[in-house]
Design a protein around this motif. Structure first.
Motif, PDB file in Angstrom:
ATOM      1  N   MET A  32      12.888  -7.478  -3.871  1.00 31.98           N
ATOM      2  CA  MET A  32      12.687  -6.601  -5.030  1.00 31.98           C
ATOM      3  C   MET A  32      13.027  -7.375  -6.309  1.00 31.98           C
ATOM      4  O   MET A  32      14.091  -7.979  -6.397  1.00 31.98           O
ATOM      5  CB  MET A  32      13.583  -5.369  -4.920  1.00 31.98           C
ATOM      6  N   LYS A  33      12.128  -7.339  -7.256  1.00 32.78           N
ATOM      7  CA  LYS A  33      12.314  -8.072  -8.496  1.00 32.78           C
ATOM      8  C   LYS A  33      12.428  -7.094  -9.673  1.00 32.78           C
ATOM      9  O   LYS A  33      11.809  -6.024  -9.674  1.00 32.78           O
ATOM     10  CB  LYS A  33      11.144  -9.021  -8.741  1.00 32.78           C
ATOM     11  N   LEU A  34      13.194  -7.528 -10.664  1.00 33.29           N
ATOM     12  CA  LEU A  34      13.338  -6.719 -11.874  1.00 33.29           C
ATOM     13  C   LEU A  34      11.978  -6.509 -12.541  1.00 33.29           C
ATOM     14  O   LEU A  34      11.693  -5.423 -13.061  1.00 33.29           O
ATOM     15  CB  LEU A  34      14.299  -7.412 -12.837  1.00 33.29           C
ATOM     16  N   GLN A  35      11.136  -7.532 -12.483  1.00 32.68           N
ATOM     17  CA  GLN A  35       9.796  -7.425 -13.070  1.00 32.68           C
ATOM     18  C   GLN A  35       8.995  -6.296 -12.417  1.00 32.68           C
ATOM     19  O   GLN A  35       8.252  -5.573 -13.081  1.00 32.68           O
ATOM     20  CB  GLN A  35       9.064  -8.754 -12.913  1.00 32.68           C
ATOM     21  N   GLN A  36       9.131  -6.156 -11.106  1.00 34.22           N
ATOM     22  CA  GLN A  36       8.405  -5.107 -10.397  1.00 34.22           C
ATOM     23  C   GLN A  36       8.879  -3.719 -10.837  1.00 34.22           C
ATOM     24  O   GLN A  36       8.065  -2.795 -11.000  1.00 34.22           O
ATOM     25  CB  GLN A  36       8.597  -5.275  -8.886  1.00 34.22           C
ATOM     26  N   LEU A  37      10.175  -3.580 -11.038  1.00 35.04           N
ATOM     27  CA  LEU A  37      10.710  -2.295 -11.524  1.00 35.04           C
ATOM     28  C   LEU A  37      10.181  -2.002 -12.923  1.00 35.04           C
ATOM     29  O   LEU A  37       9.863  -0.855 -13.254  1.00 35.04           O
ATOM     30  CB  LEU A  37      12.236  -2.322 -11.521  1.00 35.04           C
ATOM     31  N   ARG A  38      10.100  -3.042 -13.752  1.00 36.15           N
ATOM     32  CA  ARG A  38       9.538  -2.872 -15.092  1.00 36.15           C
ATOM     33  C   ARG A  38       8.090  -2.415 -15.019  1.00 36.15           C
ATOM     34  O   ARG A  38       7.662  -1.527 -15.766  1.00 36.15           O
ATOM     35  CB  ARG A  38       9.636  -4.196 -15.863  1.00 36.15           C
ATOM     36  N   TYR A  39       7.322  -2.990 -14.098  1.00 34.26           N
ATOM     37  CA  TYR A  39       5.906  -2.635 -13.985  1.00 34.26           C
ATOM     38  C   TYR A  39       5.717  -1.180 -13.562  1.00 34.26           C
ATOM     39  O   TYR A  39       4.906  -0.458 -14.145  1.00 34.26           O
ATOM     40  CB  TYR A  39       5.212  -3.560 -12.979  1.00 34.26           C
ATOM     41  N   ILE A  40       6.446  -0.741 -12.541  1.00 35.98           N
ATOM     42  CA  ILE A  40       6.245   0.649 -12.095  1.00 35.98           C
ATOM     43  C   ILE A  40       6.707   1.627 -13.174  1.00 35.98           C
ATOM     44  O   ILE A  40       6.103   2.694 -13.366  1.00 35.98           O
ATOM     45  CB  ILE A  40       6.940   0.939 -10.746  1.00 35.98           C
ATOM     46  N   TRP A  41       7.769   1.271 -13.897  1.00 33.54           N
ATOM     47  CA  TRP A  41       8.265   2.146 -14.973  1.00 33.54           C
ATOM     48  C   TRP A  41       7.237   2.253 -16.087  1.00 33.54           C
ATOM     49  O   TRP A  41       6.931   3.349 -16.568  1.00 33.54           O
ATOM     50  CB  TRP A  41       9.583   1.589 -15.497  1.00 33.54           C
ATOM     51  N   GLU A  42       6.681   1.124 -16.499  1.00 29.02           N
ATOM     52  CA  GLU A  42       5.714   1.119 -17.583  1.00 29.02           C
ATOM     53  C   GLU A  42       4.410   1.801 -17.187  1.00 29.02           C
ATOM     54  O   GLU A  42       3.812   2.531 -17.980  1.00 29.02           O
ATOM     55  CB  GLU A  42       5.434  -0.315 -18.041  1.00 29.02           C
ATOM     56  N   VAL A  43       3.967   1.594 -15.957  1.00 26.80           N
ATOM     57  CA  VAL A  43       2.747   2.261 -15.489  1.00 26.80           C
ATOM     58  C   VAL A  43       2.936   3.779 -15.511  1.00 26.80           C
ATOM     59  O   VAL A  43       2.060   4.533 -15.959  1.00 26.80           O
ATOM     60  CB  VAL A  43       2.365   1.779 -14.069  1.00 26.80           C
ATOM     61  N   ALA A  44       4.084   4.230 -15.035  1.00 25.06           N
ATOM     62  CA  ALA A  44       4.362   5.672 -15.012  1.00 25.06           C
ATOM     63  C   ALA A  44       4.385   6.250 -16.425  1.00 25.06           C
ATOM     64  O   ALA A  44       4.029   7.413 -16.622  1.00 25.06           O
ATOM     65  CB  ALA A  44       5.688   5.937 -14.311  1.00 25.06           C
ATOM     66  N   HIS A  45       4.779   5.437 -17.408  1.00 32.57           N
ATOM     67  CA  HIS A  45       4.859   5.920 -18.791  1.00 32.57           C
ATOM     68  C   HIS A  45       3.635   5.549 -19.616  1.00 32.57           C
ATOM     69  O   HIS A  45       3.636   5.704 -20.840  1.00 32.57           O
ATOM     70  CB  HIS A  45       6.139   5.397 -19.443  1.00 32.57           C
ATOM     71  N   HIS A  46       2.612   5.053 -18.958  1.00 29.98           N
ATOM     72  CA  HIS A  46       1.302   4.857 -19.593  1.00 29.98           C
ATOM     73  C   HIS A  46       0.253   5.709 -18.877  1.00 29.98           C
ATOM     74  O   HIS A  46      -0.902   5.320 -18.748  1.00 29.98           O
ATOM     75  CB  HIS A  46       0.893   3.378 -19.563  1.00 29.98           C
ATOM     76  N   ASP A  47       0.685   6.897 -18.418  1.00 28.44           N
ATOM     77  CA  ASP A  47      -0.224   7.851 -17.762  1.00 28.44           C
ATOM     78  C   ASP A  47      -0.960   7.226 -16.580  1.00 28.44           C
ATOM     79  O   ASP A  47      -2.139   7.517 -16.349  1.00 28.44           O
ATOM     80  CB  ASP A  47      -1.236   8.421 -18.761  1.00 28.44           C
ATOM     81  N   LEU A  48      -0.264   6.344 -15.836  1.00 28.91           N
ATOM     82  CA  LEU A  48      -0.806   5.688 -14.639  1.00 28.91           C
ATOM     83  C   LEU A  48      -2.010   4.796 -14.953  1.00 28.91           C
ATOM     84  O   LEU A  48      -2.811   4.497 -14.069  1.00 28.91           O
ATOM     85  CB  LEU A  48      -1.176   6.723 -13.560  1.00 28.91           C
ATOM     86  N   ASN A  49      -2.119   4.385 -16.200  1.00 31.73           N
ATOM     87  CA  ASN A  49      -3.214   3.519 -16.627  1.00 31.73           C
ATOM     88  C   ASN A  49      -2.740   2.064 -16.563  1.00 31.73           C
ATOM     89  O   ASN A  49      -2.018   1.590 -17.449  1.00 31.73           O
ATOM     90  CB  ASN A  49      -3.653   3.888 -18.049  1.00 31.73           C
ATOM     91  N   VAL A  50      -3.154   1.357 -15.509  1.00 37.82           N
ATOM     92  CA  VAL A  50      -2.691  -0.012 -15.298  1.00 37.82           C
ATOM     93  C   VAL A  50      -3.239  -0.945 -16.382  1.00 37.82           C
ATOM     94  O   VAL A  50      -2.563  -1.861 -16.837  1.00 37.82           O
ATOM     95  CB  VAL A  50      -3.091  -0.511 -13.892  1.00 37.82           C
ATOM     96  N   SER A  51      -4.472  -0.690 -16.811  1.00 38.42           N
ATOM     97  CA  SER A  51      -5.077  -1.526 -17.845  1.00 38.42           C
ATOM     98  C   SER A  51      -4.301  -1.429 -19.150  1.00 38.42           C
ATOM     99  O   SER A  51      -4.008  -2.445 -19.794  1.00 38.42           O
ATOM    100  CB  SER A  51      -6.531  -1.102 -18.064  1.00 38.42           C
ATOM    101  N   ALA A  52      -3.955  -0.200 -19.558  1.00 36.18           N
ATOM    102  CA  ALA A  52      -3.181  -0.016 -20.798  1.00 36.18           C
ATOM    103  C   ALA A  52      -1.796  -0.632 -20.668  1.00 36.18           C
ATOM    104  O   ALA A  52      -1.263  -1.203 -21.622  1.00 36.18           O
ATOM    105  CB  ALA A  52      -3.074   1.479 -21.121  1.00 36.18           C
TER     106      ALA A  52
END
Length: 323
Positions: free
Chosen positions: A1-21
Motif C-alpha cells: 500500500m502506497k501513500l500515492q494510492q491513498l491520494r488517488y482514491i481520495w481525489e477520485v472520490a472528490h472529483h465525482d469519480l471522474n478519473v480524467s478530471a
C-alpha cells in the motif's frame, strides 16, 4: 500500500469519480491513476469503486470506510508537512478560508488586511459558499478554516469555537410606513412581504423561530445568499429586508435601517478546523485577530478536550463580543 494510492482514491472520490478530471488536477495520467487504484484493490482484496465498463459508478460500502481512513491518513501527512514548514520557513505558507458572503464582505476585510500586512508571504485563499459547501471544504482539506453561523451540526467533525454574536436590522425605503414607527414589532413586519436570506443561511433559522414563537407566518417573497442583493430588491420595492446588522452600516441613502435586536435572538458565528490539524503560528494569529478572546492557549485547551460536549461547556460562560 502506497501513500500515492491513498491520494488517488481520495481525489477520485472528490472529483465525482471522474478519473480524467482527477488526473488533470494532479498533473498525471488517467491510465496511471486507474492502474494504481486497481493495484490497491487487488492488494486489499476488495473493490473500492463499482464499475460499469471502464467507468466508475459509485463508492462501495467497503470503499466508504477505506476512504474515511485514507482521509485521516492524508490529513496527518499534511500536518507533518505543516510542522516541518513551521520550523523551516515560518513566514511562508498558505491559508484557505471557507465562509459565507456576509462574513467575507462585512466581518473579514479588516482582519484579512491586517493579516496580509503581517504575513505578506502567506498566500490567502477565500472560498464562499453555503454552510454545506463550507463544511465539505473543511472536511476534505480544501479549506483550513470554516467560518459559519448556520447548520453547525454539519461541522460535527470539526473543532468549532464561537467568535462573536450578531443581531439583525430591518431595511426599508425612506418613505416606508415602518420607518415612521418608534418601535417596530414582529406583527408589524409580518404584515409586509419580506426579503431575506435563504433558509439555512446566515442566521435565517433565528428569524423563522422568532415568527414561530409568536404564531406568525412570515411572507417571504424573495431570498438570496447575498445581503447586497437583498438591499437591491428592497430598493426596488419588493419587500421589507431583514439582514445581518453588520450589513446595514454601509447601505445608501435610499434605505433606512431599523434595529431588530429586540425581535430576533442574536446569532453566533463560529470558526472551525479539522481535528488533529497542526496549526501554524500564522493560523493562531488569524483566529486571534478574528476573535480576540481565542488566544493560543485557549485554542490549545479546546483542541485537547475529548468531545463536542466538552468544547461547548468550555465556552458556556464566556461573554462573546457583538459585531
Amino acid at each position: 500500500m502506497k501513500l500515492q494510492q491513498l491520494r488517488y482514491i481520495w481525489e477520485v472520490a472528490h472529483h465525482d469519480l471522474n478519473v480524467s478530471a482527477t488526473a488533470q488536477s494532479l498533473y498525471t495520467s488517467q491510465p496511471g491513476i486507474s492502474k494504481q487504484i486497481r493495484l490497491l484493490e487487488d492488494e486489499l482484496g476488495v473493490e473500492i469503486f463499482s464499475r460499469s465498463g471502464k467507468h466508475l459508478t459509485r463508492v462501495t460500502p467497503a470503499g466508504e470506510q477505506i476512504l474515511k481512513i485514507a482521509g485521516n491518513i492524508l490529513r496527518q501527512v499534511q500536518s507533518i508537512k505543516q510542522l516541518t514548514d513551521e520550523h523551516n520557513s515560518p513566514e511562508l505558507g498558505s491559508l484557505s478560508i471557507a465562509t459565507t458572503h456576509t462574513q467575507a464582505r462585512y466581518a473579514l476585510p479588516d482582519v484579512i488586511n491586517g493579516f496580509i500586512r503581517k504575513y505578506p508571504k502567506v498566500a490567502l485563499h477565500m472560498h464562499q459558499g453555503t454552510p454545506t459547501q463550507i463544511a465539505e471544504k473543511a472536511d476534505d482539506g480544501s479549506a483550513d478554516f470554516a467560518i459559519a453561523t448556520e447548520a453547525i451540526e454539519l461541522f460535527k467533525d470539526l473543532v468549532m469555537m464561537p467568535c462573536y454574536r450578531w443581531n439583525r436590522c430591518i431595511l426599508v425605503p425612506r418613505d416606508h410606513p415602518l420607518a415612521a414607527l418608534e418601535r417596530v414589532s414582529l406583527e408589524d413586519i409580518a404584515s409586509y412581504p419580506l426579503v431575506t436570506y435563504v433558509f439555512g443561511f446566515t442566521g435565517r433559522s433565528r428569524l423563522d423561530q422568532a415568527f414561530s414563537r409568536h404564531k406568525l407566518t412570515p411572507n417571504v417573497v424573495f431570498t438570496a445568499t447575498d445581503a447586497d442583493v437583498i438591499k437591491t430588491y428592497v430598493k426596488l420595492g419588493l419587500g421589507v429586508g431583514i439582514v445581518a446588522r453588520m450589513a446595514c452600516d454601509d447601505q445608501d441613502s435610499d434605505l433606512v435601517s431599523i434595529s431588530a435586536e429586540h425581535l430576533i435572538e442574536p446569532s453566533v458565528t463560529y470558526i472551525g478546523f479539522r481535528k488533529g490539524t497542526y496549526l501554524r503560528g500564522y493560523m493562531y494569529d488569524f483566529i486571534h485577530a478574528f476573535a480576540p478572546h481565542l488566544t493560543r492557549s485557549v485554542i490549545d485547551e479546546v483542541m485537547a478536550l475529548p468531545n463536542k460536549d466538552a468544547q461547548r461547556a468550555y465556552f458556556e460562560d464566556m461573554e462573546l463580543p457583538y459585531l
